[in-house]
Design a protein around this motif. Structure first.
Motif, mmCIF file in Angstrom:
data_model
loop_
_atom_site.group_PDB
_atom_site.id
_atom_site.type_symbol
_atom_site.label_atom_id
_atom_site.label_comp_id
_atom_site.label_asym_id
_atom_site.label_seq_id
_atom_site.Cartn_x
_atom_site.Cartn_y
_atom_site.Cartn_z
ATOM 1 N N MET A 1 0.697 -1.259 -0.034
ATOM 2 C CA MET A 1 -0.014 -0.187 -0.088
ATOM 3 C C MET A 1 1.046 1.268 0.030
ATOM 4 N N GLN A 2 0.674 2.044 -0.941
ATOM 5 C CA GLN A 2 1.467 3.380 -0.858
ATOM 6 C C GLN A 2 0.831 4.400 -0.023
ATOM 7 N N PRO A 3 1.729 5.331 0.276
ATOM 8 C CA PRO A 3 1.209 6.487 1.096
ATOM 9 C C PRO A 3 0.543 7.358 0.234
ATOM 10 N N SER A 4 -0.729 7.972 0.955
ATOM 11 C CA SER A 4 -1.539 9.021 0.193
ATOM 12 C C SER A 4 -0.760 9.950 -0.729
ATOM 13 N N ALA A 5 -1.172 10.243 -1.744
ATOM 14 C CA ALA A 5 -0.782 11.034 -2.595
ATOM 15 C C ALA A 5 -0.766 12.612 -2.205
ATOM 16 N N THR A 6 -2.020 13.102 -1.678
ATOM 17 C CA THR A 6 -2.288 14.377 -0.908
ATOM 18 C C THR A 6 -2.548 14.052 0.551
ATOM 19 N N PRO A 7 -1.432 14.325 1.354
ATOM 20 C CA PRO A 7 -1.717 14.146 2.899
ATOM 21 C C PRO A 7 -2.564 15.312 3.390
ATOM 22 N N TYR A 8 -3.282 15.006 4.490
ATOM 23 C CA TYR A 8 -4.102 15.859 4.924
ATOM 24 C C TYR A 8 -4.178 15.787 6.637
ATOM 25 N N GLU A 9 -4.064 17.044 7.133
ATOM 26 C CA GLU A 9 -4.114 16.877 8.483
ATOM 27 C C GLU A 9 -4.710 18.300 8.648
ATOM 28 N N GLU A 10 -5.719 18.094 10.051
ATOM 29 C CA GLU A 10 -6.260 19.267 10.541
ATOM 30 C C GLU A 10 -6.826 18.957 11.974
ATOM 31 N N ARG A 11 -6.624 19.717 12.627
ATOM 32 C CA ARG A 11 -6.687 19.899 14.191
ATOM 33 C C ARG A 11 -7.975 20.895 14.278
ATOM 34 N N LEU A 12 -9.097 20.107 15.261
ATOM 35 C CA LEU A 12 -10.415 21.003 15.197
ATOM 36 C C LEU A 12 -10.226 22.089 16.461
ATOM 37 N N THR A 13 -9.312 23.033 16.374
ATOM 38 C CA THR A 13 -9.167 23.720 17.467
ATOM 39 C C THR A 13 -10.490 24.530 18.162
ATOM 40 N N ALA A 14 -10.318 24.849 19.353
ATOM 41 C CA ALA A 14 -11.609 25.535 19.983
ATOM 42 C C ALA A 14 -11.390 26.849 19.208
ATOM 43 N N PRO A 15 -12.859 27.485 19.173
ATOM 44 C CA PRO A 15 -12.579 28.938 18.622
ATOM 45 C C PRO A 15 -12.049 29.984 19.810
ATOM 46 N N ALA A 61 -8.310 19.267 20.622
ATOM 47 C CA ALA A 61 -6.946 18.530 20.312
ATOM 48 C C ALA A 61 -7.442 17.416 19.093
ATOM 49 N N ILE A 62 -8.598 17.468 18.944
ATOM 50 C CA ILE A 62 -9.133 16.392 18.022
ATOM 51 C C ILE A 62 -8.333 16.426 16.477
ATOM 52 N N ARG A 63 -7.814 15.444 15.987
ATOM 53 C CA ARG A 63 -7.292 15.693 14.608
ATOM 54 C C ARG A 63 -8.087 14.907 13.714
ATOM 55 N N ILE A 64 -7.908 15.160 12.408
ATOM 56 C CA ILE A 64 -8.423 14.351 11.294
ATOM 57 C C ILE A 64 -6.986 14.241 10.163
ATOM 58 N N ARG A 65 -6.727 13.259 10.030
ATOM 59 C CA ARG A 65 -5.668 12.890 9.075
ATOM 60 C C ARG A 65 -6.022 12.070 8.279
ATOM 61 N N VAL A 66 -5.313 12.118 6.904
ATOM 62 C CA VAL A 66 -5.345 10.936 5.875
ATOM 63 C C VAL A 66 -3.805 10.563 5.781
ATOM 64 N N VAL A 67 -3.435 9.453 6.283
ATOM 65 C CA VAL A 67 -1.885 9.053 6.030
ATOM 66 C C VAL A 67 -1.766 7.412 5.658
ATOM 67 N N ASN A 68 -1.215 7.223 4.862
ATOM 68 C CA ASN A 68 -0.781 5.799 4.663
ATOM 69 C C ASN A 68 -1.922 4.930 4.147
ATOM 70 N N GLY A 69 -2.869 5.458 3.467
ATOM 71 C CA GLY A 69 -3.915 4.641 2.967
ATOM 72 C C GLY A 69 -5.099 4.618 4.133
ATOM 73 N N SER A 70 -4.715 5.515 5.269
ATOM 74 C CA SER A 70 -5.999 5.362 6.285
ATOM 75 C C SER A 70 -6.631 6.565 6.661
ATOM 76 N N ALA A 149 -6.067 9.150 -1.725
ATOM 77 C CA ALA A 149 -5.709 8.124 -0.952
ATOM 78 C C ALA A 149 -6.315 6.737 -1.347
ATOM 79 N N LYS A 150 -7.622 6.916 -1.940
ATOM 80 C CA LYS A 150 -8.276 5.669 -2.634
ATOM 81 C C LYS A 150 -7.415 5.331 -3.959
ATOM 82 N N ALA A 151 -7.185 6.324 -4.656
ATOM 83 C CA ALA A 151 -6.497 6.134 -5.930
ATOM 84 C C ALA A 151 -5.243 5.700 -5.752
#
Length: 155
Positions: A1-15, A61-70, A149-151
């Motif tokens: 499985m290849q790593p995702s082509a477009t890595p994504y990371e977001e932290r849902l910080t409090a306003p 502190a919650i994060r959303i990430r797309v890494v290594n096919g997950s 990542a699916k591609a």
């Protein structure tokens, strides 16, 4: 499985307003401690502000990430191969999917202070979860990262 082509990371910080509320909690604690003297007043201000700030920070502190096919969303880790179509939800649609359209079996990573979201179907027949509802400030970018990542996994 290849790593995702477009890595994504977001932290849902409090306003920012939550940090002001943290200070106001500290100020309230200082006023409560006022009859006990100046040192207690300062302790209430610092302690109350610190406790409220830790609570705001941990909630954000919650994060959303797309890494290594997950897709990693909070505590959930789902391979992108188990995910179907992603639907970008604007403010009104996001509200509908977290209220009257919601399915009790769905995985909700919900932050009320973030008005937009992404709804992603779960296509794994062994998983009873029908979809993921992810609060995100950048739903289009997250959807693109999932498609990439699916591609990458299919290649």
């Amino acid at each position: 499985m290849q790593p995702s082509a477009t890595p994504y990371e977001e932290r849902l910080t409090a306003p920012l307003s939550w940090w002001l509320i943290s200070f106001l909690v500290g100020l309230s604690m200082a006023l409560i401690m006022l009859p006990f003297g100046t040192l207690a007043l300062l302790g209430g201000l610092v302690g109350g502000t610190a406790v409220a700030a830790v609570a705001a920070s941990s909630y954000g502190a919650i994060r959303i990430r797309v890494v290594n096919g997950s897709l990693i969303a909070g505590e959930a880790k789902i391979p992108v191969t188990a995910l179907g179509e992603a639907e970008v939800l604007d403010r009104e649609e996001a509200r509908a999917w977290r209220t009257h359209k919601a399915d009790t079996r769905a995985f909700l990573l919900l932050r009320a202070y973030i008005p937009t979201a992404l709804r992603v179907e779960v296509v794994d027949p062994a998983d009873p979860t029908p979809y993921l509802y992810l609060s995100t400030r950048e739903p289009e970018r997250l959807a693109e990262a999932l498609r990439a990542a699916k591609a990458a996994c299919a290649a």
